[in-house]
Design an enzyme around this catalytic site. Structure first.
Site, PDB file in Angstrom:
ATOM      1  N   CYS A  20       0.820  -1.212   0.000  1.00  0.00           N
ATOM      2  CA  CYS A  20       0.000   0.000   0.000  1.00  0.00           C
ATOM      3  C   CYS A  20       0.856   1.265   0.000  1.00  0.00           C
ATOM      4  O   CYS A  20       0.456   2.276  -0.574  1.00  0.00           O
ATOM      5  CB  CYS A  20      -0.991   0.002   1.153  1.00  0.00           C
ATOM      6  SG  CYS A  20      -0.227  -0.210   2.763  1.00  0.00           S
ATOM      7  N   HIS A 125      -1.394   0.412   7.054  1.00  0.00           N
ATOM      8  CA  HIS A 125      -2.041   0.766   5.782  1.00  0.00           C
ATOM      9  C   HIS A 125      -1.848   2.241   5.456  1.00  0.00           C
ATOM     10  O   HIS A 125      -2.037   3.110   6.298  1.00  0.00           O
ATOM     11  CB  HIS A 125      -3.539   0.432   5.822  1.00  0.00           C
ATOM     12  CG  HIS A 125      -4.194   0.609   4.487  1.00  0.00           C
ATOM     13  ND1 HIS A 125      -3.820  -0.122   3.374  1.00  0.00           N
ATOM     14  CD2 HIS A 125      -5.174   1.443   4.071  1.00  0.00           C
ATOM     15  CE1 HIS A 125      -4.552   0.242   2.342  1.00  0.00           C
ATOM     16  NE2 HIS A 125      -5.381   1.206   2.736  1.00  0.00           N
ATOM     17  N   ASP A 140      -7.570   4.972  -2.081  1.00  0.00           N
ATOM     18  CA  ASP A 140      -7.265   3.830  -1.217  1.00  0.00           C
ATOM     19  C   ASP A 140      -7.123   2.591  -2.096  1.00  0.00           C
ATOM     20  O   ASP A 140      -8.027   2.245  -2.856  1.00  0.00           O
ATOM     21  CB  ASP A 140      -8.380   3.643  -0.181  1.00  0.00           C
ATOM     22  CG  ASP A 140      -7.994   2.688   0.926  1.00  0.00           C
ATOM     23  OD1 ASP A 140      -7.222   1.735   0.675  1.00  0.00           O
ATOM     24  OD2 ASP A 140      -8.477   2.886   2.055  1.00  0.00           O
TER      25      ASP A 140
END
Length: 188
Positions: A20, A125, A140
């Site tokens: 991520c 994250h 995202d």
């Protein structure tokens, strides 16, 4: 700059492994500029610099012992990168990463619309909220596609993230104008 000149398309990467941070940096830049190997190299450079500072005695020996024996403080074994790695990656493009709770970020706390990009982090994250062509999107990587955010909702959403303990950073500077997107990559 309001957005990347990539033919009006949004650049979005969908979550792959625990990458991520890579996806976050690339969506800030709106193109596939960095790989996990690039960020790992930056993490390694940071680790080497930090160890050198410890070895030169700028930090008391008692507090440096554990630091010198551990693998890395900038990337975990499962691929989570530190904010310092993201900062170094974006510095390559002359972009600054500033904590939202920092005094120089006060105007953005009052009116986040003044900014162009935010990086958000909680636990392991990372994701980016970015203005592209005057519109705000949540990039995202857990989402299949970018989520459009109204200007009103942007402020409420950032407040909500802060309330849940997310660390939020502003990205400031001159964003890249051209993206290295080939026609085969444009499906992203």
């Amino acid at each position: 700059m309001e957005g990347a000149s990539n033919g009006g398309m949004l650049y979005h990467e969908v979550q792959e492994s625990k990458l991520c941070a890579v996806h976050c940096v690339n969506t800030v830049l709106q193109g596939p500029f960095f790989s996990e190997f690039d960020l790992a190299a930056l993490a390694s450079d940071l680790d080497r610099s930090e160890r050198q500072v410890m070895l030169e005695g700028r930090v008391p020996a008692a507090s440096s012992g554990d630091f010198l024996t551990e693998e890395s403080h900038n990337v975990s074994l499962d691929g989570d990168f530190s904010i310092q790695v993201l900062q170094k990656a974006l510095e390559v493009w002359d972009l600054q990463v500033i904590p939202l709770n920092c005094p120089i970020a006060e105007p953005a706390q009052i009116d986040p619309e003044l900014e162009n990009a935010f990086i958000c982090h909680l636990h392991d994250h990372w994701f980016c909220i970015r203005k592209v062509n005057g519109e705000w999107y949540n990039f995202d990587s857990l989402y299949a596609a970018p989520e459009h955010l109204s200007k009103f909702y942007l402020s409420a959403y950032l407040d909500s993230l802060k309330g849940f303990g997310w660390s939020i950073f502003i990205v400031r500077g001159n964003f890249p104008k051209e993206c290295p997107i080939s026609s085969s990559d444009s499906s992203n």
